[in-house]
Design an enzyme around this catalytic site. Structure first.
Site, short mmCIF file in Angstrom:
data_model
loop_
_atom_site.label_atom_id
_atom_site.label_comp_id
_atom_site.label_asym_id
_atom_site.label_seq_id
_atom_site.Cartn_x
_atom_site.Cartn_y
_atom_site.Cartn_z
N ASP A 1 0.83 -1.21 0.00
CA ASP A 1 0.00 0.00 0.00
C ASP A 1 0.86 1.26 0.00
O ASP A 1 0.53 2.25 -0.64
CB ASP A 1 -0.92 -0.01 1.24
CG ASP A 1 -2.22 0.74 1.00
OD1 ASP A 1 -2.34 1.46 -0.01
OD2 ASP A 1 -3.14 0.62 1.85
N HIS B 1 -8.38 -2.42 8.04
CA HIS B 1 -7.37 -1.67 7.27
C HIS B 1 -7.71 -0.20 7.39
O HIS B 1 -8.74 0.25 6.90
CB HIS B 1 -7.45 -2.15 5.82
CG HIS B 1 -6.50 -1.48 4.88
ND1 HIS B 1 -5.24 -1.98 4.61
CD2 HIS B 1 -6.61 -0.37 4.12
CE1 HIS B 1 -4.63 -1.20 3.72
NE2 HIS B 1 -5.44 -0.21 3.41
N CYS C 1 -0.35 11.41 0.19
CA CYS C 1 -0.46 12.17 -1.05
C CYS C 1 0.66 13.20 -1.11
O CYS C 1 0.82 14.02 -0.20
CB CYS C 1 -1.81 12.87 -1.10
SG CYS C 1 -1.94 13.99 -2.50
N ASN D 1 -1.40 4.99 5.32
CA ASN D 1 -1.92 4.06 6.33
C ASN D 1 -1.55 4.56 7.72
O ASN D 1 -0.69 5.42 7.88
CB ASN D 1 -1.28 2.68 6.15
CG ASN D 1 -1.75 1.98 4.90
OD1 ASN D 1 -1.05 1.91 3.92
ND2 ASN D 1 -2.96 1.49 4.93
ZN LIG Z 1 -5.09 1.15 1.83
#
Ligand SMILES: [Zn+2]
Length: 305
Positions: free
Chosen positions: A14, A210, A243, A252
């Site tokens: 991720d 998550h 970002c 995360n």
């Molecule tokens: Zn994710």
């Protein structure tokens, strides 16, 4: 000693998929080995998507076979469809997760599939897995992505998520993962949504969550998740995956901060925090200029004694 809460590291998937830099294969291997050495029992090491879409993860098959050499490590990958699942099985992944976006708009835009189309794809995946021996068959998970809200659709009705979770379980999926892909969730919503899904699907079908820290609610949500009974939480080293156009907006929840939170509350994660910070230093070196987030690394570990 039995682990109370499993922290599943998802940074190599991720995190890396969200940044432009491509980490060399040997650096990924060093990272995964360092977190295994720090006590991690589960790492999501990559994703079987077409390499032209995500060149950052083009070496996933190689990474899976390396990770399989690490004693006791559950090697997890993400797959978008049956084709990816077949590649994951061929590579020898222990656990696969297919993301299923609860926002149909997001699903169509991302994987060009409506909800009906995704349910058909998941059924094909289940049929394929039925042809495998127990040895070959990975744990089959489906992540209820954007379950807390979507950047395109806004709020996602809770009854839709509950209904989709039930349909996914009926297809023969081993587990559903509640996923706050966009970092929209709050603790009250999390408790309500999880309770609704558990009421329909049973508690042992959904033990994993998550979370993203996009709006700074990540650890509050993690604490609620543990309070209501989740036993596995995804997290990313240094919270990478933020970002690049929104400074400070991390991806995360940060593995180091989550491990510290749980350990300081007396919950056993099996993780050695000093070794985890050493892994972070390796990753920082391999990704020059990439911001890593997290308060524990910033402040240092408190004196114990
Ligand atoms: Zn994710």
């Amino acid at each position: 000693m039995a682990i109370d809460i499993t922290i599943s590291e998802v940074g190599p998937r991720d995190g890396l998929q969200s940044i432009e830099q491509i980490m060399p294969t040997d650096a990924k291997q060093a990272w995964i080995a360092a977190q295994h050495a720090a006590g991690f029992t589960e790492i999501e090491v990559g994703s079987f998507v077409p390499p032209k879409l995500l060149p950052q993860l083009a070496d996933t098959a190689e990474i899976v076979s390396f990770a399989r050499t690490l004693n006791g490590l559950q090697v997890a990958v993400l797959v978008p469809n049956l084709e990816g699942l077949e590649r994951a099985v061929a590579a020898g992944a222990h656990r696969v997760t297919v993301p299923f976006s609860m926002s149909e708009t997001h699903s169509v835009r991302n994987v060009r599939k409506t909800h009906a189309g995704m349910l058909e794809e998941l059924a094909r995946c289940a049929t394929f897995l039925d042809t495998l021996t127990d040895e070959q068959r990975p744990v089959f998970g489906v992540a209820l992505a954007t379950a807390f809200g979507c950047t395109l659709e806004g709020p996602i009705p809770e009854d839709r998520v509950v209904r989709m979770a039930a349909r996914v379980v009926r297809l023969g999926v081993d587990e559903v993962v509640l996923a706050d892909t966009t970092g929209y969730g709050n603790p009250a919503q999390l408790k309500h949504l999880a309770t609704g899904i558990w009421g329909t699907c049973g508690k042992d079908r959904m033990t994993r969550i998550h979370l993203h820290n996009t709006r700074g609610q990540g650890l509050a949500n993690a604490l609620m998740a543990v309070e209501v009974g989740f036993t596995a939480l995804d997290a990313s080293l240094g919270g990478i995956g933020g970002c690049p156009f929104a400074p400070g907006a991390s991806g995360n929840i940060v593995t180091e901060d989550l491990a510290w939170l749980l350990e300081s509350m007396g919950l056993d994660t099996g993780i050695d925090l000093e070794k985890l910070l050493a892994a972070r230093a390796l990753v920082q070196e391999a990704l020059p200029g990439q911001p890593l987030f997290g308060f524990v690394a910033e402040a240092g570990l408190p004196k114990t004694g």
